[in-house]
Design an enzyme around this catalytic site. Structure first.
Site, PDB file in Angstrom:
ATOM      1  N   ARG A 142     -11.231  18.499  28.023  1.00 40.85           N
ATOM      2  CA  ARG A 142     -10.809  19.363  29.126  1.00 40.85           C
ATOM      3  C   ARG A 142      -9.306  19.505  29.178  1.00 40.85           C
ATOM      4  O   ARG A 142      -8.573  18.549  28.923  1.00 40.85           O
ATOM      5  CB  ARG A 142     -11.276  18.780  30.458  1.00 40.85           C
TER       6      ARG A 142
ATOM      7  N   SER B 191      -9.427   8.366  25.973  1.00 35.30           N
ATOM      8  CA  SER B 191     -10.298   7.248  26.371  1.00 35.30           C
ATOM      9  C   SER B 191     -10.866   6.473  25.190  1.00 35.30           C
ATOM     10  O   SER B 191     -12.083   6.469  24.940  1.00 35.30           O
ATOM     11  CB  SER B 191     -11.411   7.786  27.259  1.00 35.30           C
TER      12      SER B 191
ATOM     13  N   ASP C  57      -9.223   6.541  30.526  1.00 38.73           N
ATOM     14  CA  ASP C  57      -9.937   7.129  31.679  1.00 38.73           C
ATOM     15  C   ASP C  57     -10.136   6.127  32.824  1.00 38.73           C
ATOM     16  O   ASP C  57     -10.097   6.501  34.002  1.00 38.73           O
ATOM     17  CB  ASP C  57     -11.280   7.766  31.271  1.00 38.73           C
TER      18      ASP C  57
HETATM   19  C1  GLC Z   1     -15.106   3.324  25.406  1.00 43.03           C
HETATM   20  C2  GLC Z   1     -13.622   3.385  25.077  1.00 43.03           C
HETATM   21  C3  GLC Z   1     -12.783   3.141  26.319  1.00 43.03           C
HETATM   22  C4  GLC Z   1     -13.207   4.077  27.426  1.00 43.03           C
HETATM   23  C5  GLC Z   1     -14.698   3.964  27.683  1.00 43.03           C
HETATM   24  C6  GLC Z   1     -15.190   4.924  28.752  1.00 43.03           C
HETATM   25  O1  GLC Z   1     -15.421   2.032  25.788  1.00 43.03           O
HETATM   26  O2  GLC Z   1     -13.323   2.447  24.073  1.00 43.03           O
HETATM   27  O3  GLC Z   1     -11.420   3.311  26.028  1.00 43.03           O
HETATM   28  O4  GLC Z   1     -12.492   3.795  28.587  1.00 43.03           O
HETATM   29  O5  GLC Z   1     -15.406   4.217  26.482  1.00 43.03           O
HETATM   30  O6  GLC Z   1     -14.958   6.242  28.409  1.00 43.03           O
END
Ligand code: GLC
Length: 478
Positions: A83, A144, A198
């Site tokens: 996004r 993330s 995130d």
């Molecule tokens: C995975 C990623 C992490 C993220 C999570 C939720 O665990 O390694 O960085 O925060 O997914 O999206």
């Protein structure tokens, strides 16, 4: 209705195939003890390298105070969608305009250059559609995946998770890769000022309105948590002198999805978890995440249903070629749908079975499908709860708000209640907590982090001898 002998033996046989999902209170307490130790290993210099739970310091050391303002671009990359957002902050008022772009599988498994070019192209289109080409825009990037941060806008990817495997990115600074792609592919004037996970975005967005909020949790495609930690407990945080400076806290991105990669959670795993892992893109990795998150929950349910069918305990007349028997075809949203049936009509369960082209199923089959979904969801919710209880006990604050975001939490009808029940059982007496949905945390959070960093940068432009500001200056400039 009393069960006949035949039914009894059938139920007993089913039970034998699913009992591994029913963990005792002692088992969840053992999970908590292990998690606490593994988190300490991630924080300490001597053990960090070998630790599964990396506990990355994020360089975000200040929460928003509501005075943030301005226009920001934010990016949210972490699942199959990507996004771009235009966030306008004016105190507590936040206006968001956003557009979602798909990341095709060939890009998720292609090269880093293809990935970042694709992202840059999407940003280019978005900026020109919003007539912003002449503006210089600060950008907050929600990325993330596990990253070792070296500054607020410098983060090296430590490994891919959640179905991504783009070549040439592990070990690289993803902000540099994005900035270079933007230069190559667009003529936008964008300055990346912050990169956040995130979970961190979610915490920042919620802390903007609730000052008791010090934990951010994601229950979506993946599962992760972050929290505010005292610098004294963070052995991996730079040099000793900095510890005397204020604020003496930093947000830790735990990356707890990797908990159990060393085998310590094997007592909580079933044969279905092991099979799922073997056929995943990252075998042996993200053990805790694979038992909890949305990317995997539907597949665990599917593996159990497949097994019960093979044993002659379910779907007597199912066709071997029906999609139920294809890997990945039982989506996690089906688990939420099945779980929303509360009577014996099984309206949603039937719709799911029809979508999967299961023929001639019986009401008893629906009951069994629902039972399997209930067990798999409960174990996921209870494991996440044990994790949160570990953190709540560790932070030991009287009132704690936990900001939660992610599709699993949002759409699963019972996840919230299951978690609250279990956390209550596991936290120290007297500690109160509240789980609250932080809607669109990753988008808002990235913009807020960017705004906080600019606010502090402006402050730094003023003559000051405050240690705190000097330190933040170091953070922002690095
Ligand atoms: C995975 C990623 C992490 C993220 C999570 C939720 O665990 O390694 O960085 O925060 O997914 O999206």
């Amino acid at each position: 209705m009393p069960a006949t002998n035949d039914q009894l033996s059938k139920y007993e046989r089913i039970e034998a195939f699913v009992k591994g999902f029913k963990l005792s209170s002692t088992a969840y307490k053992q999970v908590m003890t292990l998690l606490h130790q593994e988190m300490n290993n991630g924080l300490k210099t001597q053990s960090h390298k070998m630790a599964d739970i990396k506990m990355f310091p994020t360089f975000v050391r200040s929460l928003p105070d509501g005075s943030e303002k301005g226009e920001f671009l934010a990016l949210d990359l972490g699942g199959t969608n990507f996004r771009v957002l235009l966030v306008t902050l004016q105190g507590h008022d936040i206006d968001i305009q956003s557009k979602t772009y798909l990341i095709p599988q060939r890009i998720m498994l292609g090269t880093g250059e293809q990935l970042f070019d694709h992202i840059a192209d999407c940003i280019g289109k978005f900026v020109s559609e919003h007539n912003l080409l002449s503006h210089t825009l600060p950008l907050g990037f929600t990325f993330s995946f596990p990253c070792q941060q070296e500054g607020l806008a410098k983060a090296r990817l430590s490994q891919w998770t959640k179905g991504f495997r783009c070549e040439g990115v592990v070990g690289e600074d993803i902000c540099r890769l994005l900035q270079e792609a933007l230069l190559r592919r667009t003529n936008c004037k964008v300055e990346i000022v912050a990169v956040v996970n995130d979970a961190v975005g979610t915490l920042m967005a919620a802390a903007h309105v609730d000052h008791n909020c010090e934990i951010g949790l994601i229950l979506g495609t993946g599962c992760n948590v972050c929290y505010m930690e005292y610098l004294d407990n963070v052995g991996t945080w730079g040099n000793e002198d900095e510890k005397d400076l204020h604020p003496r806290q930093v947000i830790i991105n735990t990356e707890w999805g990797a908990f159990g990669d060393n085998g310590c959670l094997d007592f909580t795993r079933t044969e279905y978890d092991r099979e799922l892992d073997t056929f995943s893109i990252n075998p042996g990795k993200q053990v805790m995440e694979k038992m909890i998150s949305g990317m995997y929950m539907g597949e665990i349910v599917r593996l159990v249903l497949e097994r019960l069918t093979r044993e002659g305990l379910l779907f007597q007349s199912a066709d071997k070629d029906c999609p139920l028997f294809e890997r990945g075809r039982f989506y996690t949203k089906y688990v939420s749908e099945v779980e929303s049936d509360t009577d014996e009509f099984f309206r949603h369960t039937k719709l799911v079975l029809e979508e999967l082209q299961v023929v001639n199923y019986t009401t008893e089959d629906c009951k069994i499908v629902k039972y399997v979904c209930t067990l798999v969801s409960a174990r996921a919710a209870f494991l996440a709860a044990a994790g949160l209880a570990t953190l709540i006990n560790r932070l030991n604050k009287k009132d704690m708000t936990i900001a939660v975001d992610g599709s699993l939490y949002r759409f699963h009808p019972r996840f919230h209640n299951l978690m609250c029940l279990k956390i209550k059982e596991l936290v120290k007496p007297g500690l109160k907590f509240k789980l609250c949905l932080s809607h669109d945390g990753s988008g808002k959070g990235a913009a807020l982090t960017a705004a906080v960093s600019l606010r502090l940068r402006d402050l730094l432009a003023l003559p000051t001898d405050s240690n705190a500001l000097n330190l933040l200056s170091k953070d922002i400039q690095s």
